[in-house]
Design an enzyme around this catalytic site. Structure first.
Site, PDB file in Angstrom:
ATOM      1  N   VAL A 162      -8.241 -19.986  70.134  1.00  8.58           N
ATOM      2  CA  VAL A 162      -9.392 -19.684  70.890  1.00  8.58           C
ATOM      3  C   VAL A 162      -9.023 -19.212  72.198  1.00  8.58           C
ATOM      4  O   VAL A 162      -9.866 -19.043  72.871  1.00  8.58           O
ATOM      5  CB  VAL A 162     -10.727 -20.553  70.635  1.00  8.58           C
ATOM      6  CG1 VAL A 162     -10.918 -20.749  69.059  1.00  8.58           C
ATOM      7  CG2 VAL A 162     -10.195 -21.769  71.340  1.00  8.58           C
ATOM      8  N   GLY A 163      -7.810 -19.199  72.723  1.00 11.04           N
ATOM      9  CA  GLY A 163      -7.652 -18.770  73.997  1.00 11.04           C
ATOM     10  C   GLY A 163      -7.392 -17.371  74.328  1.00 11.04           C
ATOM     11  O   GLY A 163      -8.289 -16.638  74.165  1.00 11.04           O
ATOM     12  N   ARG A 164      -6.198 -16.942  74.179  1.00 13.80           N
ATOM     13  CA  ARG A 164      -5.733 -15.627  74.210  1.00 13.80           C
ATOM     14  C   ARG A 164      -4.494 -15.504  73.306  1.00 13.80           C
ATOM     15  O   ARG A 164      -3.786 -16.481  72.902  1.00 13.80           O
ATOM     16  CB  ARG A 164      -4.926 -15.220  75.760  1.00 13.80           C
ATOM     17  CG  ARG A 164      -6.234 -15.180  76.522  1.00 13.80           C
ATOM     18  CD  ARG A 164      -7.218 -13.950  76.303  1.00 13.80           C
ATOM     19  NE  ARG A 164      -8.450 -13.732  77.317  1.00 13.80           N
ATOM     20  CZ  ARG A 164      -9.675 -14.348  77.000  1.00 13.80           C
ATOM     21  NH1 ARG A 164      -9.998 -14.997  75.978  1.00 13.80           N
ATOM     22  NH2 ARG A 164     -10.473 -14.130  77.890  1.00 13.80           N
ATOM     23  N   ASP A 173      -9.489 -16.249  66.768  1.00 16.36           N
ATOM     24  CA  ASP A 173     -10.406 -15.220  67.280  1.00 16.36           C
ATOM     25  C   ASP A 173      -9.611 -14.188  67.997  1.00 16.36           C
ATOM     26  O   ASP A 173     -10.235 -13.301  68.736  1.00 16.36           O
ATOM     27  CB  ASP A 173     -11.592 -15.782  67.930  1.00 16.36           C
ATOM     28  CG  ASP A 173     -11.511 -16.399  69.316  1.00 16.36           C
ATOM     29  OD1 ASP A 173     -10.478 -16.628  69.500  1.00 16.36           O
ATOM     30  OD2 ASP A 173     -12.527 -16.771  69.755  1.00 16.36           O
ATOM     31  N   GLU A 176      -4.498  -6.906  70.137  1.00 12.32           N
ATOM     32  CA  GLU A 176      -5.765  -6.825  70.000  1.00 12.32           C
ATOM     33  C   GLU A 176      -6.308  -5.314  70.122  1.00 12.32           C
ATOM     34  O   GLU A 176      -5.983  -4.463  70.888  1.00 12.32           O
ATOM     35  CB  GLU A 176      -6.709  -7.490  71.132  1.00 12.32           C
ATOM     36  CG  GLU A 176      -6.363  -8.947  70.942  1.00 12.32           C
ATOM     37  CD  GLU A 176      -7.360  -9.682  69.764  1.00 12.32           C
ATOM     38  OE1 GLU A 176      -8.394  -8.839  69.113  1.00 12.32           O
ATOM     39  OE2 GLU A 176      -7.003 -10.682  69.401  1.00 12.32           O
ATOM     40  N   HIS A 218     -13.561 -12.243  68.722  1.00 14.53           N
ATOM     41  CA  HIS A 218     -13.576 -13.239  69.875  1.00 14.53           C
ATOM     42  C   HIS A 218     -14.551 -12.506  70.820  1.00 14.53           C
ATOM     43  O   HIS A 218     -15.042 -11.490  71.262  1.00 14.53           O
ATOM     44  CB  HIS A 218     -12.249 -12.776  70.642  1.00 14.53           C
ATOM     45  CG  HIS A 218     -12.168 -13.500  71.887  1.00 14.53           C
ATOM     46  ND1 HIS A 218     -11.827 -14.918  72.140  1.00 14.53           N
ATOM     47  CD2 HIS A 218     -12.212 -13.034  73.267  1.00 14.53           C
ATOM     48  CE1 HIS A 218     -11.666 -15.132  73.377  1.00 14.53           C
ATOM     49  NE2 HIS A 218     -12.301 -14.106  73.865  1.00 14.53           N
TER      50      HIS A 218
END
Length: 143
Positions: free
Chosen positions: A72-74, A97, A102, A121
């Site tokens: 859930v960070g990067r 997420d 991305e 996200h």
């Protein structure tokens, strides 16, 4: 929040420190000895030179069978190809997420893995969030 469910928590950060309201914090350099015992790893790392690739192929491979990696960070800290291989083999589960690329391309194999949960996200919710979620979620086949 997990303690009422009987979860044992092991925390890790850049440097060690005593736990104020919980368990002590282990330095990230201890991850190799901590990961093999983990049922779930929740990664909340920022995208820095220090964290980029910290979950390269060796880290998902060191998790025990049936473990879950939650990111859930990067995305940059996780080697998406290595994670895809481990999830695709049925050995690991993932809840993401974010990913290194991305947005994660629609044809990416993680989208088709029943052991992978991929959600948007979202740092905030707007009036469009409910409609966007209703459009997104039915595309995911749940097993």
């Amino acid at each position: 929040m997990l303690e009422p469910f009987g979860c044992g928590l092991v925390r890790s950060a850049r440097s060690a420190r005593p736990g104020d309201a919980g368990p002590a914090v282990h330095p990230v350099r201890e991850l190799p000895s901590l990961l093999p015992a983990a049922d779930a790893v929740v990664l909340c790392a920022p995208p820095t030179e220090e964290t980029r690739g910290m979950f390269g192929a060796h880290r998902p491979a060191s998790l025990k069978d049936g473990a879950t990696l939650v990111n859930v960070g990067r995305g940059e800290p996780v080697d998406t190809d290595a994670l895809t291989r481990e999830v695709g083999s049925g050995r690991l589960r993932a809840a993401l997420d974010v990913a290194a690329l991305e947005p994660l391309p629609g044809a990416h194999p993680l989208w088709r893995q029943p052991e992978a949960l991929i959600i948007p996200h979202a740092g905030t919710f707007t009036d469009a969030s409910a409609k966007d979620s209703a459009t997104f979620l039915p595309r995911r086949s749940w097993r």
